[in-house]
Write an enzyme that holds these catalytic residues in place. Sequence first.
Site, mmCIF file in Angstrom:
data_model
loop_
_atom_site.group_PDB
_atom_site.id
_atom_site.type_symbol
_atom_site.label_atom_id
_atom_site.label_comp_id
_atom_site.label_asym_id
_atom_site.label_seq_id
_atom_site.Cartn_x
_atom_site.Cartn_y
_atom_site.Cartn_z
ATOM 1 N N ASP A 108 -12.109 -10.516 0.415
ATOM 2 C CA ASP A 108 -13.327 -10.691 1.196
ATOM 3 C C ASP A 108 -14.397 -9.824 0.566
ATOM 4 O O ASP A 108 -14.097 -8.923 -0.203
ATOM 5 C CB ASP A 108 -13.133 -10.417 2.701
ATOM 6 C CG ASP A 108 -12.403 -9.128 3.022
ATOM 7 O OD1 ASP A 108 -12.493 -8.170 2.232
ATOM 8 O OD2 ASP A 108 -11.760 -9.070 4.082
ATOM 9 N N ASN A 140 2.207 -5.350 -3.128
ATOM 10 C CA ASN A 140 0.812 -5.621 -2.766
ATOM 11 C C ASN A 140 0.054 -4.311 -2.589
ATOM 12 O O ASN A 140 0.554 -3.370 -1.982
ATOM 13 C CB ASN A 140 0.800 -6.410 -1.445
ATOM 14 C CG ASN A 140 -0.539 -7.042 -1.131
ATOM 15 O OD1 ASN A 140 -1.118 -7.728 -1.973
ATOM 16 N ND2 ASN A 140 -1.046 -6.820 0.076
ATOM 17 N N GLU A 183 -6.053 -10.780 -0.591
ATOM 18 C CA GLU A 183 -6.780 -10.502 0.653
ATOM 19 C C GLU A 183 -8.283 -10.473 0.415
ATOM 20 O O GLU A 183 -9.005 -9.631 0.963
ATOM 21 C CB GLU A 183 -6.328 -9.154 1.256
ATOM 22 C CG GLU A 183 -4.836 -9.050 1.478
ATOM 23 C CD GLU A 183 -4.411 -7.774 2.208
ATOM 24 O OE1 GLU A 183 -5.260 -7.058 2.767
ATOM 25 O OE2 GLU A 183 -3.196 -7.484 2.204
ATOM 26 N N HIS A 236 -10.378 -6.454 -1.384
ATOM 27 C CA HIS A 236 -11.378 -6.235 -0.329
ATOM 28 C C HIS A 236 -12.571 -5.567 -1.012
ATOM 29 O O HIS A 236 -12.499 -4.406 -1.401
ATOM 30 C CB HIS A 236 -10.828 -5.320 0.766
ATOM 31 C CG HIS A 236 -9.728 -5.935 1.559
ATOM 32 N ND1 HIS A 236 -9.943 -6.983 2.434
ATOM 33 C CD2 HIS A 236 -8.401 -5.666 1.622
ATOM 34 C CE1 HIS A 236 -8.788 -7.320 3.000
ATOM 35 N NE2 HIS A 236 -7.842 -6.545 2.520
ATOM 36 N N GLU A 276 0.811 -1.243 0.000
ATOM 37 C CA GLU A 276 0.000 0.000 0.000
ATOM 38 C C GLU A 276 0.834 1.277 0.000
ATOM 39 O O GLU A 276 0.577 2.197 0.773
ATOM 40 C CB GLU A 276 -0.963 -0.007 1.205
ATOM 41 C CG GLU A 276 -1.942 -1.162 1.178
ATOM 42 C CD GLU A 276 -2.754 -1.278 2.459
ATOM 43 O OE1 GLU A 276 -2.827 -0.326 3.232
ATOM 44 O OE2 GLU A 276 -3.328 -2.369 2.673
HETATM 45 O O1 G3I Z 1 -1.364 -6.354 19.043
HETATM 46 C C1 G3I Z 1 -2.522 -5.916 19.762
HETATM 47 C C2 G3I Z 1 -2.739 -6.789 20.946
HETATM 48 O O2 G3I Z 1 -1.651 -6.635 21.829
HETATM 49 C C3 G3I Z 1 -4.052 -6.407 21.629
HETATM 50 O O3 G3I Z 1 -4.320 -7.300 22.646
HETATM 51 C C4 G3I Z 1 -5.196 -6.438 20.627
HETATM 52 C C5 G3I Z 1 -6.497 -5.970 21.236
HETATM 53 O O4 G3I Z 1 -7.427 -5.630 20.221
HETATM 54 O O5 G3I Z 1 -4.887 -5.601 19.538
HETATM 55 C C6 G3I Z 1 -3.720 -6.024 18.870
HETATM 56 O O6 G3I Z 1 -3.475 -5.248 17.740
HETATM 57 C C7 G3I Z 1 -4.362 -5.446 16.666
HETATM 58 C C8 G3I Z 1 -3.563 -5.953 15.473
HETATM 59 O O7 G3I Z 1 -4.402 -6.053 14.346
HETATM 60 C C9 G3I Z 1 -2.899 -7.307 15.730
HETATM 61 O O8 G3I Z 1 -3.850 -8.304 15.906
HETATM 62 C C10 G3I Z 1 -5.014 -4.127 16.320
HETATM 63 O O9 G3I Z 1 -5.854 -3.733 17.390
HETATM 64 C C11 G3I Z 1 -5.807 -4.228 15.045
HETATM 65 O O10 G3I Z 1 -6.208 -2.910 14.667
HETATM 66 C C12 G3I Z 1 -4.957 -4.819 13.951
HETATM 67 O O11 G3I Z 1 -5.790 -4.923 12.803
HETATM 68 C C13 G3I Z 1 -5.219 -5.422 11.617
HETATM 69 C C14 G3I Z 1 -5.142 -4.335 10.567
HETATM 70 O O12 G3I Z 1 -4.614 -4.877 9.367
HETATM 71 C C15 G3I Z 1 -4.287 -3.176 11.016
HETATM 72 O O13 G3I Z 1 -4.330 -2.176 10.095
HETATM 73 C C16 G3I Z 1 -6.081 -6.554 11.125
HETATM 74 O O14 G3I Z 1 -6.024 -7.643 12.037
HETATM 75 C C17 G3I Z 1 -5.617 -7.032 9.745
HETATM 76 O O15 G3I Z 1 -6.571 -7.888 9.192
HETATM 77 C C18 G3I Z 1 -5.467 -5.840 8.803
HETATM 78 O O16 G3I Z 1 -4.923 -6.340 7.597
HETATM 79 C C19 G3I Z 1 -4.724 -5.405 6.529
HETATM 80 C C20 G3I Z 1 -3.541 -5.900 5.716
HETATM 81 O O17 G3I Z 1 -2.435 -6.087 6.533
HETATM 82 C C21 G3I Z 1 -3.214 -4.945 4.576
HETATM 83 N N1 G3I Z 1 -4.386 -4.709 3.757
HETATM 84 C C22 G3I Z 1 -5.568 -4.274 4.464
HETATM 85 C C23 G3I Z 1 -5.909 -5.280 5.571
HETATM 86 C C24 G3I Z 1 -7.209 -4.906 6.260
HETATM 87 O O18 G3I Z 1 -7.103 -3.680 6.927
#
Ligand code: G3I
Length: 361
Positions: free
Chosen positions: A286, A219, A284, A255, A153
């Site tokens: 969905d 990507n 990715e 997405h 991105e």
């Molecule tokens: O690491 C913390 C953890 O310590 C805590 O307990 C937990 C509580 O909610 O949060 C954890 O962090 C989360 C992180 O994922 C790791 O699991 C964040 O809150 C959460 O916001 C984060 O979200 C991810 C997101 O990227 C971040 O921008 C999603 O899981 C993930 O599916 C999403 O994936 C992205 C791709 O990498 C790139 N393309 C878009 C896609 C969707 O946004």
Amino acid sequence: MKWRTPIFALAAAALSLASDTGVQEPSLREAARNSGMLIGAAARSAQLSEPAYASTLAREFNMVEPEDALKWEIVHPEPQRFDFSQSDQIVDFATRHGMKIRGHTLVWHRQNPKWLTEGKFTSTELADILEKHIKAVVGHYRGRVFAWDVVNEAFDELHPGELRSTLWRDQPGIGPSPGAATEALPVSGRPYEYRPYQYIERCFRWAHEADPQALLFYNEAEAETVNPKSDAIYAMVRDFRQRGVPIDGIGFQMHIANLHADIVSIDTNIARFAALGVQVHITEMDVALPVDSNGNASPEDLQLQASLYREITRTCLSHPGCTAIQTWGFTDKYSWIGSHSKHTQGAALLFDRSYHAKPAY
Ligand code: G3I
């Protein structure tokens, strides 16, 4: 040209075998076995201990990608410390179940640790940190991760065609430096026109040095159709290919939040990138649906969603250069869609929250 199994014929025949749980024979990965096609899903290490999660993942997919475990804030939490514990769990799981592993992602503007984003590094220090990070992570999985999203991105949403302002893009010496019109071409020494994506090129070269066998992908989100963003990426990939920058593929995230996606434009876009000689992965996918307060989508929307999954899969299968389809998770129980939009949108994946196959399967 690869020969591909008519997986839709197999899947249609399998419908009659559907059991009460919705699980069907053959599984997706069995249907894809002889097709040369990879069918993958993003996965979370914390969920691997849940039997239904693990068994569905292993049964249905021949490729897996850590959803978050390889992002900087998790894998590189302190300047001198790497933590591969979460990603190792997923890689070990994949190895035990004969699945290919995609790596995501070495460079992104999100999910970076504070020590990095607030570190006030000079450009030389930042370049050094980035090179060491890429080489440490790719090196750790050398020979095991077959494909990497090297940069994710990097192009802007608001100013399509331009690079997004990020830590890396804005740092003189890594990204473009104002006023620098030409630079020495690293390979030939010839001066060449200033390229704003110079930092992306450096990342690909570092990743290639760390694992020359790994396939290296750029990507991107919202670049699935022919549009100003995909035009800019196309120009960059073409330039990389012409100058021998080690890029092997383009990842289209897919997405989808619009049930009337422009399949013709997606098809044209896949064709033009494949014609550059790079592989295309759908990385990715969905399809977010409106959901009620219980998180349920309407039967009509579930059918529309199934049509979209079918059309995108058909489109990919029709291009020999489109070699993988991956969904962003696989069960609606664990999906970024449900967790980020206060549950007005959801139900985006192939399996429902109880791991029953949905029409999209
Ligand atoms: O690491 C913390 C953890 O310590 C805590 O307990 C937990 C509580 O909610 O949060 C954890 O962090 C989360 C992180 O994922 C790791 O699991 C964040 O809150 C959460 O916001 C984060 O979200 C991810 C997101 O990227 C971040 O921008 C999603 O899981 C993930 O599916 C999403 O994936 C992205 C791709 O990498 C790139 N393309 C878009 C896609 C969707 O946004």
